[in-house]
Structure formats: C-alpha cells, structure tokens
Design a protein around this motif. Structure first.
Motif, mmCIF file in Angstrom:
data_model
loop_
_atom_site.group_PDB
_atom_site.id
_atom_site.type_symbol
_atom_site.label_atom_id
_atom_site.label_comp_id
_atom_site.label_asym_id
_atom_site.label_seq_id
_atom_site.Cartn_x
_atom_site.Cartn_y
_atom_site.Cartn_z
ATOM 1 N N ALA A 66 0.875 -1.172 0.000
ATOM 2 C CA ALA A 66 0.000 0.000 0.000
ATOM 3 C C ALA A 66 0.908 1.216 0.000
ATOM 4 O O ALA A 66 2.040 1.162 0.506
ATOM 5 C CB ALA A 66 -0.903 0.004 1.221
ATOM 6 N N MET A 67 0.433 2.308 -0.556
ATOM 7 C CA MET A 67 1.313 3.463 -0.651
ATOM 8 C C MET A 67 0.552 4.782 -0.676
ATOM 9 O O MET A 67 -0.621 4.843 -1.004
ATOM 10 C CB MET A 67 2.218 3.345 -1.884
ATOM 11 C CG MET A 67 1.581 3.054 -3.203
ATOM 12 S SD MET A 67 0.756 4.431 -4.027
ATOM 13 C CE MET A 67 2.031 5.612 -4.215
ATOM 14 N N HIS A 68 1.280 5.801 -0.271
ATOM 15 C CA HIS A 68 0.820 7.200 -0.301
ATOM 16 C C HIS A 68 1.593 7.900 -1.412
ATOM 17 O O HIS A 68 2.830 7.905 -1.390
ATOM 18 C CB HIS A 68 1.112 7.854 1.056
ATOM 19 C CG HIS A 68 0.962 9.337 1.076
ATOM 20 N ND1 HIS A 68 -0.218 9.968 0.776
ATOM 21 C CD2 HIS A 68 1.862 10.317 1.369
ATOM 22 C CE1 HIS A 68 -0.051 11.284 0.888
ATOM 23 N NE2 HIS A 68 1.198 11.512 1.247
ATOM 24 N N PRO A 69 0.890 8.473 -2.390
ATOM 25 C CA PRO A 69 1.594 9.101 -3.515
ATOM 26 C C PRO A 69 2.165 10.478 -3.190
ATOM 27 O O PRO A 69 2.978 10.994 -3.936
ATOM 28 C CB PRO A 69 0.506 9.205 -4.587
ATOM 29 C CG PRO A 69 -0.750 9.346 -3.794
ATOM 30 C CD PRO A 69 -0.559 8.482 -2.558
ATOM 31 N N GLY A 70 1.736 11.064 -2.095
ATOM 32 C CA GLY A 70 2.114 12.438 -1.770
ATOM 33 C C GLY A 70 0.892 13.323 -1.931
ATOM 34 O O GLY A 70 -0.162 12.889 -2.394
ATOM 35 N N GLY A 71 1.017 14.543 -1.509
ATOM 36 C CA GLY A 71 -0.079 15.499 -1.655
ATOM 37 C C GLY A 71 -0.229 15.913 -3.107
ATOM 38 O O GLY A 71 0.666 16.532 -3.680
ATOM 39 N N ILE A 72 -1.340 15.524 -3.704
ATOM 40 C CA ILE A 72 -1.596 15.825 -5.115
ATOM 41 C C ILE A 72 -3.034 16.304 -5.230
ATOM 42 O O ILE A 72 -3.947 15.668 -4.706
ATOM 43 C CB ILE A 72 -1.410 14.567 -5.994
ATOM 44 C CG1 ILE A 72 0.003 14.028 -5.839
ATOM 45 C CG2 ILE A 72 -1.716 14.870 -7.455
ATOM 46 C CD1 ILE A 72 0.192 12.663 -6.441
ATOM 47 N N LEU A 73 -3.234 17.417 -5.897
ATOM 48 C CA LEU A 73 -4.599 17.880 -6.128
ATOM 49 C C LEU A 73 -5.179 17.072 -7.285
ATOM 50 O O LEU A 73 -4.700 17.141 -8.405
ATOM 51 C CB LEU A 73 -4.630 19.375 -6.454
ATOM 52 C CG LEU A 73 -4.358 20.300 -5.282
ATOM 53 C CD1 LEU A 73 -4.427 21.753 -5.731
ATOM 54 C CD2 LEU A 73 -5.331 20.059 -4.149
ATOM 55 N N THR A 74 -6.184 16.288 -6.974
ATOM 56 C CA THR A 74 -6.827 15.446 -7.978
ATOM 57 C C THR A 74 -8.279 15.888 -8.146
ATOM 58 O O THR A 74 -8.717 16.869 -7.552
ATOM 59 C CB THR A 74 -6.805 13.968 -7.527
ATOM 60 O OG1 THR A 74 -7.608 13.844 -6.345
ATOM 61 C CG2 THR A 74 -5.390 13.494 -7.265
ATOM 62 N N MET A 132 9.702 -8.920 0.088
ATOM 63 C CA MET A 132 8.926 -8.188 1.088
ATOM 64 C C MET A 132 7.507 -7.998 0.593
ATOM 65 O O MET A 132 7.216 -8.153 -0.580
ATOM 66 C CB MET A 132 9.544 -6.815 1.346
ATOM 67 C CG MET A 132 10.935 -6.847 1.906
ATOM 68 S SD MET A 132 11.579 -5.178 2.124
ATOM 69 C CE MET A 132 10.577 -4.642 3.489
ATOM 70 N N GLY A 133 6.650 -7.596 1.494
ATOM 71 C CA GLY A 133 5.280 -7.254 1.156
ATOM 72 C C GLY A 133 4.518 -6.887 2.407
ATOM 73 O O GLY A 133 5.026 -6.983 3.523
ATOM 74 N N GLY A 134 3.287 -6.444 2.203
ATOM 75 C CA GLY A 134 2.441 -6.076 3.324
ATOM 76 C C GLY A 134 2.893 -4.828 4.048
ATOM 77 O O GLY A 134 2.580 -4.634 5.217
ATOM 78 N N VAL A 135 3.637 -3.973 3.357
ATOM 79 C CA VAL A 135 4.124 -2.745 3.976
ATOM 80 C C VAL A 135 3.495 -1.528 3.297
ATOM 81 O O VAL A 135 2.992 -1.600 2.176
ATOM 82 C CB VAL A 135 5.669 -2.634 3.933
ATOM 83 C CG1 VAL A 135 6.317 -3.741 4.752
ATOM 84 C CG2 VAL A 135 6.183 -2.650 2.500
ATOM 85 N N TYR A 136 3.544 -0.425 4.009
ATOM 86 C CA TYR A 136 3.031 0.858 3.529
ATOM 87 C C TYR A 136 4.231 1.716 3.149
ATOM 88 O O TYR A 136 5.195 1.835 3.926
ATOM 89 C CB TYR A 136 2.222 1.521 4.643
ATOM 90 C CG TYR A 136 1.669 2.887 4.321
ATOM 91 C CD1 TYR A 136 0.517 3.025 3.556
ATOM 92 C CD2 TYR A 136 2.260 4.030 4.820
ATOM 93 C CE1 TYR A 136 -0.016 4.282 3.288
ATOM 94 C CE2 TYR A 136 1.736 5.292 4.565
ATOM 95 C CZ TYR A 136 0.599 5.411 3.793
ATOM 96 O OH TYR A 136 0.073 6.643 3.529
ATOM 97 N N CYS A 137 4.172 2.292 1.971
ATOM 98 C CA CYS A 137 5.299 3.070 1.459
ATOM 99 C C CYS A 137 4.882 4.505 1.187
ATOM 100 O O CYS A 137 3.731 4.782 0.858
ATOM 101 C CB CYS A 137 5.828 2.431 0.178
ATOM 102 S SG CYS A 137 6.364 0.720 0.406
ATOM 103 N N GLU A 138 5.861 5.393 1.320
ATOM 104 C CA GLU A 138 5.677 6.807 0.978
ATOM 105 C C GLU A 138 7.032 7.386 0.616
ATOM 106 O O GLU A 138 8.059 6.916 1.106
ATOM 107 C CB GLU A 138 5.025 7.585 2.129
ATOM 108 C CG GLU A 138 5.822 7.608 3.403
ATOM 109 C CD GLU A 138 5.118 8.297 4.573
ATOM 110 O OE1 GLU A 138 3.954 8.699 4.440
ATOM 111 O OE2 GLU A 138 5.753 8.425 5.622
#
Length: 185
Positions: A80-88, A134-140
C-alpha cells in the motif's frame, strides 16, 4: 471493495505470474479513521466525509496486508502506498475553503506534488529490487514508511491499526461477506 473485487478476478493470473506485485493506492488520509467494523456504512452514526475517506484509505492498506499474507506462498506480494499530496479530481466535491485548507495542511507536511512525482512511489513499489521478498508494507516518498507513534499528531508514516494483521484478517472476512467473493488458493 474495488481493490478486493479486481484482485479476486485477477488472482489466477497473479499466481501464474510467479512474482506479481499488487500496489494499492492509499494516502495519509488513513490517519482520519480506522475501519469501523461495527458500522462501516454509517447506519448508526452521523456521516462524516473525512471519516469515510479515512476509513476507505485504511481499508486499502489493510487489504494489502491481508493480500500479502495470502499471496506470499504464491509469490504474489502486496503493498500500500501514499503518492504524496496531489490535487486530484477529489477536490471537485470540496468547497473552496476545504481545498485551501487541504493545500495548507499538505504544505505543512511536504510541498504538493504534480501527478508525475506522485507516481514515483507506485512505480517503485511495483519494480524495486529493494522490496524483493517483502510485502504487506506501507510506502511513501519512495521508501517504506515507519509506524507512527500512537500519540503522533503529524501525519507521517502509517498508523499501527492500518498494518495490523488481525484487523486486516477481519477486513478480509468482511470483504468476502460483503462481495460474495472468495479467493481460491
């Protein structure tokens, strides 16, 4: 439930790939709320769009944790991941004041990113040799996020409830019930 349903339909191909990765888009919005398993659809409590958003983003993380646990034996890993602050396009349903506040809150954590920069962590999760095995981790920010302390007020890292394997299993069971779909080994 979209991540769950799509992945269930792709499951045979993912297993056959012998090394597939599933990357689930989430966000720091998961800090707004854990999944309320007693009332996920706001039938018993007042609807709050930010709590609902947070709950959905937490569910995306918990789905990745649950999928990785089930997929590891088949060489299917999930992130799972956070792309960063992006206005969508999400801002189309927000007032000008809410958009302004979101921009200000985002800029306190990190500058807003254009979509191309926001895609960097997704691509990294899908391809990086650093994540091999690896897996099951949150990335940013093109890295594995650390678990945020419980008392943390700054939205960085990942909340412990979002990566909790027991909560991920509970969501998995609920997802099977809600969708009528079961993954087959």
């Amino acid at each position: 439930m979209g991540h769950f349903q799509l992945t269930a339909r792709l499951w045979p191909a993912l297993k056959q790939a012998n090394g597939a990765r599933v990357v689930c888009l989430s966000s720091r919005g998961h800090f707004f709320s854990d999944v309320d398993f007693e009332d996920p659809h706001f039938h018993q409590r007042p609807y709050d769009k930010w709590v609902a958003y947070g709950q959905s983003k937490t569910a995306n993380i918990q789905f990745a944790v649950g999928l990785d646990a089930r997929g590891e034996a088949h060489h299917v890993r999930a992130f799972a991941m956070h792309p960063g602050g992006i206005l969508t396009e999400l801002v189309r349903s927000m007032s000008e004041d809410e958009v302004r506040a979101s921009i200000e809150n985002s800029n306190e954590l990190e500058p807003l990113k254009p979509p191309e920069q926001g895609a960097a962590t997704t691509v990294w999760c899908a391809t990086s040799d650093q994540l091999k095995g690896m897996g099951g981790v949150y990335c940013e920010n093109v890295d594995i996020a650390e678990v945020a302390p419980a008392e943390c007020t700054v939205r960085r890292g990942v909340k412990a409830y979002a990566v909790d394997p027991k909560r991920a299993d509970r969501l998995w069971t609920a997802s099977e019930t809600w969708t009528g779909i079961r993954f087959t080994p």
